[in-house]
Structure formats: structure tokens, C-alpha cells
Design a protein around this motif. Structure first.
Motif, short mmCIF file in Angstrom:
data_model
loop_
_atom_site.label_atom_id
_atom_site.label_comp_id
_atom_site.label_asym_id
_atom_site.label_seq_id
_atom_site.Cartn_x
_atom_site.Cartn_y
_atom_site.Cartn_z
N ALA A 40 39.13 34.36 45.34
CA ALA A 40 38.63 33.02 45.07
C ALA A 40 38.57 32.73 43.58
CB ALA A 40 37.24 32.85 45.70
N ALA A 41 38.31 33.77 42.79
CA ALA A 41 38.27 33.58 41.34
C ALA A 41 39.66 33.54 40.73
CB ALA A 41 37.44 34.71 40.71
N ALA A 42 40.61 34.30 41.31
CA ALA A 42 41.93 34.45 40.70
C ALA A 42 42.92 33.36 41.09
CB ALA A 42 42.51 35.82 41.06
N MET A 43 42.82 32.82 42.30
CA MET A 43 43.85 31.90 42.78
C MET A 43 44.02 30.65 41.92
SD MET A 43 45.51 33.34 45.16
CE MET A 43 45.15 34.95 44.42
N PRO A 44 42.91 30.02 41.43
CA PRO A 44 43.13 28.84 40.60
C PRO A 44 43.95 29.12 39.35
CG PRO A 44 40.85 28.93 41.36
CD PRO A 44 41.48 30.25 41.73
N ARG A 45 43.84 30.36 38.81
CA ARG A 45 44.63 30.72 37.63
C ARG A 45 46.07 31.09 38.01
NH1 ARG A 45 40.49 34.26 37.07
NH2 ARG A 45 41.97 36.02 37.06
N ARG A 46 46.21 31.87 39.08
CA ARG A 46 47.53 32.41 39.44
C ARG A 46 48.38 31.45 40.27
NH1 ARG A 46 45.66 38.63 40.93
NH2 ARG A 46 44.93 39.16 38.82
N ALA A 47 47.71 30.52 40.96
CA ALA A 47 48.46 29.53 41.75
C ALA A 47 47.83 28.17 41.55
CB ALA A 47 48.47 29.92 43.23
N PRO A 48 47.90 27.65 40.33
CA PRO A 48 47.23 26.37 40.04
C PRO A 48 47.79 25.25 40.93
CG PRO A 48 48.73 26.99 38.26
CD PRO A 48 48.63 28.18 39.17
N GLY A 49 46.89 24.48 41.48
CA GLY A 49 47.30 23.36 42.33
C GLY A 49 47.46 23.71 43.79
N ALA A 50 47.46 25.00 44.13
CA ALA A 50 47.63 25.40 45.53
C ALA A 50 46.37 25.09 46.32
CB ALA A 50 47.95 26.89 45.61
N ARG A 51 46.57 24.54 47.50
CA ARG A 51 45.43 24.28 48.38
C ARG A 51 45.08 25.57 49.13
NH1 ARG A 51 45.21 20.03 53.50
NH2 ARG A 51 43.39 21.01 54.50
N ILE A 52 43.84 26.01 49.01
CA ILE A 52 43.40 27.24 49.66
C ILE A 52 42.66 26.85 50.95
CG2 ILE A 52 42.10 29.37 49.42
CD1 ILE A 52 44.47 29.04 47.47
#
Length: 714
Positions: free
Chosen positions: A563-575
Motif C-alpha cells: 500500500a505504501a509502495a504502489m503509488p510510487r512504483r505504479a503512479p496512477g494505477a487503480r488499486i
């Protein structure tokens, strides 16, 4: 459908077996393009009428000439057009007004030259369709039929003569120049080419139609084809299917395997080369043989022309060299040919004949044959009497040996007369006269042993292909039709697979670390956690996968990190959440994918390796949909399939369940052929026998609905 197919095939007869021919652009010079077909008609015994059309001449090569096709007093079956490109459309309109049934268009300057030429080619294709005419070409050298003495072709050196042979060959080629090259090489080998057809740019008649026409022709036993690209899946498959149905081998040279080759093919005849592995799959599924080069095509044609199949797949090898024997054994193994040893009694007699050799298979009779040439004949006799239906003898240059050469030739000639059913192949070098005598006795001759093995393996291929039914395509009733223009996340994609009949694990979709811990606790064993997002395809590349999590807290921590890493590693991706799944052991990771090929439609890919598949490159393809037998065949075609059979002490995998999953995925792909963009299940985890398979990941995406393609002709 069958009546429609027959009518369309018969519409090709005026092109290949015309009863009358007009030549528009006729020349008085028999060496010019517009003069050669007339000269051939006059010299080679054409029995129909020939009408030269040339407004500048009163006669052409001694025949009355006509200013226009419309001035010809009688019906014209076929018109050859040999005028500059800008004049072709008007000439075709005149042919349509005359009710000509077929056009052979020599002229170039069409789609092979770019967009302007493509538009002109579309125009002449439209004229042909509206006029009810079949069009061969443009940019082709024509066709000929020796049995019908028809030669609407400008290829040089046509003699109209073929050797007497039990196997009559039809040669279909998209390239005129290369088709002529193959023809000349075939003639040098004494092969009997009865029909030649070159299709050029294929504004109308396609190579698949020609293969189909030859497959139904009573004048053809064997079909050779040179193919750069295919325009119609339906025509190509129908041609191969007809050849299989009529037990006529098709030896096909499909070029354009590399990007450079495909680009060259496109610039040559504006053909769609397509994905090479998919062509391999189609050719294999329909029982044809894909050769790698012209030499291989002709080597196999020579073997097939002997008319002696490998009925029992028993090949006996005799060699005067231990080194050659080792090579042949290697080549045979790689080609899938079994070299079964003779039984104990035959081995004992072979030791008595050649005490210093080897009585196994290959049988090494050593160079002692130079002093005792009877060793060869006695060994040959023993193997034939032992039931080997094909013999390969490596004799090297020994056929010219002053003592043994003549004796060995005589032994081979006697064996050919005594047992004409046994195929004798010789790897040999020698004087032309000596080799001609062996060839006349019915022996196949190849200097290089690998070429001999390749030709024999092709005989085995056709023997097996003709004893195997063509692929059965299961019905699609009840298979789900997916929404177009949709990108499914992993959970949604897996639900699609589950509805299709592919098993899943007991997985839990969670949105918080606390929910992840609860899910892991409920599962009760080590788990994996994966981020769920339709916008992230390769989750492991960005830290979106955690494996082997032993405790509920480990699962919760993994969700917190992601949850902490995805915004940095996949910016814009809908989780959409996180998937908690039980870990598995003792299975084999496989990949199943579907490629939406623009020509052949949905094609199923299977391979071993999971995430390593791109490294291993061990995959095979088959057209969708598959039946169970087709699915099992697909699995067996990958090199790593032994991992599924209990390799190195591991239990055999559940191949039956894997096949059922392949069938389900292939049916889903075929049902959605008009919209499917991506379907990949990687990995499919194959558990030990009796325990099934599960889909561990899934990527499913649809696009806009594409216009439907017509169904293939059965």
C-alpha cells in the motif's frame, strides 16, 4: 457449402486448363513476354484456339491477329494480359465485356510498389469480381499444365516434357521467379512436375485456393508450395485439409520467418507474413510439412516420388564407417526415427558376416567391404529379411572402388528387383553414370547423411499425418461472451476463467492489512499476497507479489508495504485490493496464453516455465478452439513436457486436468474471437496426477468488436 466450394474450385479451370486463350499484348517475337505463350502453344501441342491481340499487327507468329479482344469471333476461356500497368484496367474491362472467364495477368506495377499501386490493384480486382472473371496475378509468370498441353506462362525453357513417374507433382508458388527456380532444380533431379501455378500479388486467386485445386485434381499426387504470406485463413486451411483428406502430401516452404524476411515478403507481393510460430502450428495441425530450404523441399519430393512409405517405421542402417554410423544415429534420434536393433539371431548372423564390425543398428560393416564386397550384400539381405521396410546405407565414395564398387551396385540393383517394396536410400558419392544406375534401380541418393535422414523423417511424418484425423473443433454453445472494451483485474479475470471451467484456489480479496491477517488465519497455511489492479500487468516487477508468508502478521505486513509502495512504483494505477492465496507445492508451473492473430484468429499458446517462459522460449501454438486430443498434442509439443511426466522422481502431473483447462480456455477465446485482446494465465499450476490444476494469475482484456470473418470452408 460443399457445392459452393466445388463451384469456386471449378472457376479456376479456365486459368489452368483453358480451352481457348487470347494474348493481349501479343508479340511476334517468341522470346518476349507477350510472345512466349503463343510460341509454347504452337510448339508444345496445345489443342485449343489461340488468339493474338495486337492492334499494330495483322499476324503474330503466323496466326491472325485482332485489334481488340472484342474482335475475336469465338468464346475466349482465358486471356493473358501482357501490357503496361496503366493499360491493364481497360484491357480487363474489355475482357469482361467479352465474357472471358479467366485472366492471367503478367503485368507488374501494382501493390508491390506502394499505395498508388495498391489502389490500382484493388481496381482490377473489383473489375474481375464484377465481370465474373477469376484473376491470376498481377505480377506473376503464369501457369502451365503438361497433361492438358496448356502453357499460359512466360517462363523460359519450358519443354512440356516430364519423366515417367509414379508420383505427379503440382508446384504452387507466390513468387514467379522463385517458382521457376524450384521448377528447374526439380527437373534436374528427374522429378515430374505436371502443373505449375504462380500467383504473384494475388488480387484474386490465392495460393491456398491453388493448393486446394491441386488437392482435388486427378492429375496431381504431390504438392510443393512456396509461400511468403497468406491472405485468407479459410482458403489456406481448406487447401491443406483437402490435401489431407485426399492423402496428398504438401511440402511447403514458408519464408518470412524473421522481421527482415517478413518485410521483404511484404515489399515483394504485399503479403501479410504473420507470426512464424503460428504458421508452424497451422501447417503441422493440417498434416503438411514445412521445409526450411529449397534443397529440403526437393530432397523430400524425391523421397515421396519413390512411392514407398515407411509403413512400420523400421529403418535399418548399414555403414562402412563407424564415424558415419554415429552421425546417422544422432540425426535419426533428433528426427524422431527409431533405430531398433535386430533380434539376437540376426545379430549372430551379422557377426559371422562381419566379425570386426557391429551387429547393432546402425550396422557397421567396416572398410573390410573393400576386400570382401559380399559383406555388403549379405548384410543387406539379412536386414531386409528381418523386416526393416527401409534401408539407409552410408557408402561414401566406395561405390567407385575398383573391386567392391560394381559388386555393391549389383547387390543394390538385385535387391530393388527382388523387394521393390523396400525403400533403399544411399548416402554416396560417385561418377554420374554409376549414380544414375542406382537411381534407375529405385534407390534414393543423398551425399550428406543428414539430408537422407531428413527425407526419411518426412516420409514418417506423412505416414503418421494421414493416419491421424484432422483437428476437431468443439462447439461453443454456452460459452460466455465477454463485454467488449473491458480490462479485467486479476480477480475479475479469474472469475471469467472459473465460469469457463478452469479451477481456482480458495482465495480472499482484501483491502486492509487487518483483513489480510484474517484471511491468512482462515486459510490456515502459508499464503501469497498480490496487489489487484487492472492497470498493473507484471505485478512481481514492482514488488506487488509476496510469497511464502508463514503467519497472519506476515500477510498484514506485506499489504502494508504494498500500500505504501504502489503509488510510487505504479503512479496512477487503480488499486482494487489485495489477493490472499494459499501457497502450493509439488506442482509444475505452466503458461497458457491466447494470441489474437489478425490472420488466423485466436491462437492458444502453451509453455513450461511460468515467469521464466520468456527466458526458456519453450512454447507451442494451436488454433482455437481445441478438443481434448488437440490439447494433449499441444502439451506434448513443448520440449519441457517431460517435467509433467514424473521427471527425476517427482510424481506425474495431472496432464488430463491440464488438457481440460486448455480446452476451456481455447473455447472462451474462440467464442470471443471478435473482441479478445489479451488472455493469459500465468502460471497455470499443474498438481500431481488426480489433483487437478489451478489458475494462479490471469490477464483478460477485450477490445472493440471487430467485423466477423467468414467461417473456414470444411
Amino acid at each position: 457449402m460443399r457445392d459452393t466450394t466445388t463451384t469456386r474450385l471449378r472457376s479456376l479451370d479456365p486459368l489452368f486448363h483453358p480451352r481457348s486463350i487470347a494474348v493481349i499484348g501479343a508479340s511476334d517475337d517468341p522470346l518476349r513476354i507477350g510472345g512466349r505463350p503463343i510460341a509454347y502453344a504452337l510448339q508444345l501441342g496445345y489443342t485449343g484456339k489461340i488468339y493474338p491481340v495486337n492492334p499494330k499487327r495483322e499476324t503474330v507468329q503466323g496466326l491472325p491477329a485482332y485489334a481488340r479482344i472484342g474482335d475475336v469471333p469465338d468464346h475466349v476461356d482465358c486471356a493473358i494480359i501482357a501490357v503496361p500497368g496503366p493499360l491493364v484496367a481497360d484491357a480487363m474491362r474489355a475482357c469482361a465485356a467479352k465474357r472471358v472467364r479467366g485472366i492471367v495477368l503478367f503485368s507488374g506495377g501494382f501493390a508491390e510498389l506502394g499505395e498508388d499501386g495498391r489502389r490500382l490493384q484493388e481496381e482490377i480486382g473489383r473489375i474481375a469480381r464484377e465481370g465474373g472473371m477469376r484473376l491470376l496475378g498481377p505480377n506473376c509468370i503464369g501457369a502451365f499444365s503438361v497433361p492438358h498441353r496448356a502453357f499460359p506462362v512466360f517462363l523460359s525453357g519450358v519443354t512440356g516434357q516430364v519423366p515417367a513417374a509414379r508420383v505427379r507433382i503440382g508446384l504452387a508458388s507466390q513468387s514467379g521467379g522463385y517458382g521457376g527456380h524450384i521448377l528447374k532444380l526439380a527437373e534436374q533431379r528427374g522429378l515430374a512436375v505436371h502443373e505449375l501455378v504462380t500467383t504473384g500479388n494475388e488480387a484474386d486467386v490465392e495460393v491456398g485456393e491453388v493448393i486446394h485445386w491441386m488437392a482435388e485434381s486427378p492429375d496431381i499426387d504431390l504438392i510443393l508450395a512456396y509461400v511468403e504470406g497468406v491472405r485468407s485463413k479459410e482458403a489456406f486451411i481448406a487447401g491443406l485439409a483437402a490435401a489431407h483428406r485426399n492423402r496428398k502430401p504438401v511440402v511447403l516452404m514458408k519464408v518470412g520467418a524473421t522481421e527482415a524476411g517478413a518485410a521483404a515478403a511484404a515489399s515483394h507481393t504485399a503479403a501479410l507474413a504473420g507470426a512464424d510460430g503460428i504458421y508452424d502450428a497451422v501447417i503441422r495441425e493440417y498434416g503438411a510439412y514445412r521445409a526450411g530450404c529449397t534443397e529440403e523441399v526437393l530432397d523430400i519430393a524425391c523421397a515421396l516420388s519413390a512411392g514407398k512409405p515407411l509403413l512400420d517405421r523400421k529403418l535399418g542402417v548399414i555403414s562402412i564407417s563407424g564415424g558415419a554410423a554415429v552421425q546417422i544415429a544422432d540425426f535419426a534420434c533428433a528426427a524422431g526415427l527409431r533405430l531398433e536393433p535386430p533380434d539376437a539371431g540376426v545379430q549372430r548372423r551379422l557377426r559371422e558376416i562381419s566379425p570386426f564390425g557391429s551387429p547393432l543398428n546402425p550396422v557397421d560393416i567396416t572398410a573390410q567391404v573393400g576386400n570382401q564386397p559380399e559383406i555388403f550384400e549379405d548384410t543387406l539381405e539379412q536386414l531386409v529379411e528381418a523386416g526393416y521396410d527401409a534401408i539407409l546405407a552410408w557408402l561414401g565414395p566406395s561405390i567407385a572402388h575398383p573391386r567392391a564398387g560394381a559388386r555393391m551396385r549389383e547387390a543394390l540393383e538385385r535387391m530393388s528387383r527382388k523387394r521393390p517394396d523396400v525403400l533403399v536410400t544411399i548416402s554416396v558419392m560417385g561418377e554420374p553414370a554409376a549414380l544414375a544406375a542406382l537411381r534407375d534401380a529405385g534407390c534414393l541418393l543423398y551425399e550428406e547423411p543428414r539430408r537422407a535422414i531428413t527425407a526419411l523423417a518426412a516420409l514418417d511424418h506423412f505416414q503418421r499425418a494421414f493416419s491421424t484425423p484432422l483437428p476437431a473443433r468443439p462447439g461453443l454453445h454456452g460459452v460466455e461472451l465477454l463485454e467488449p472494451d473491458t480490462v479485467f483485474n486479476e480477480v475479475q479475470g479469474k472469475q471469467v476463467l472459473a465460469r469457463a471451467g478452469v479451477p481456482l484456489l480458495d482465495e480472499r480479496l482484501v483491502r486492509t492489512a487487518g483483513e489480510a491477517a484474517a484471511a491468512a488465519r482462515a486459510i490456515g497455511r502459508p499464503v501469497a499476497v498480490k496487489v489487484v489492479s487492472a492497470d498493473i500487468v507484471h505485478k512481481s516487477d514492482i514488488g506487488g507479489v509476496a510469497l511464502g508468508l508463514a503467519t497472519p502478521q506476515d500477510a498484514a505486513d506485506a499489504v502494508t508495504r504494498m500500500a505504501a509502495a504502489m503509488p510510487r512504483r505504479a503512479p496512477g494505477a487503480r488499486i482494487d485490493g489485495y489477493l490472499v492465496s494459499p501457497m502450493l507445492a509439488d506442482g509444475v508451473e505452466c503458461i497458457v496464453g491466447v494470441h489474437a492473430d489478425p490472420l488466423f484468429g485466436p491462437v492458444v499458446m502453451f509453455g513450461i516455465g511460468g515467469v521464466l517462459v520468456e527466458v526458456m522460449q519453450d512454447v507451442a501454438f494451436a488454433l482455437a478452439p481445441l478438443d481434448l486430443q488437440g490439447a494433449l498434442d499441444l502439451v506434448r509439443r513443448v520440449k519441457g513436457h517431460r517435467l509433467l511426466t514424473g521427471f527425476r522422481g517427482k510424481p506425474p502431473a495431472d496432464i488430463a486436468a491440464l488438457a481440460k483447462a486448455l480446452v476451456a480456455i481455447s473455447k472462451l477465446a474462440a467464442r470471443n474471437a471478435d473482441r479478445l485482446h489479451t488472455l493469459e494465465v500465468n502460471p497455470v499450476y499443474v498438481l500431481p496426477e488426480g489433483q487437478g490444476v489451478v489458475a494462479l494469475d490471469a490477464v483478460v482484456q477485450t477490445g472493440a468488436v471487430r467485423p466477423p470473418r467468414p467461417e473456414a470452408i470444411p
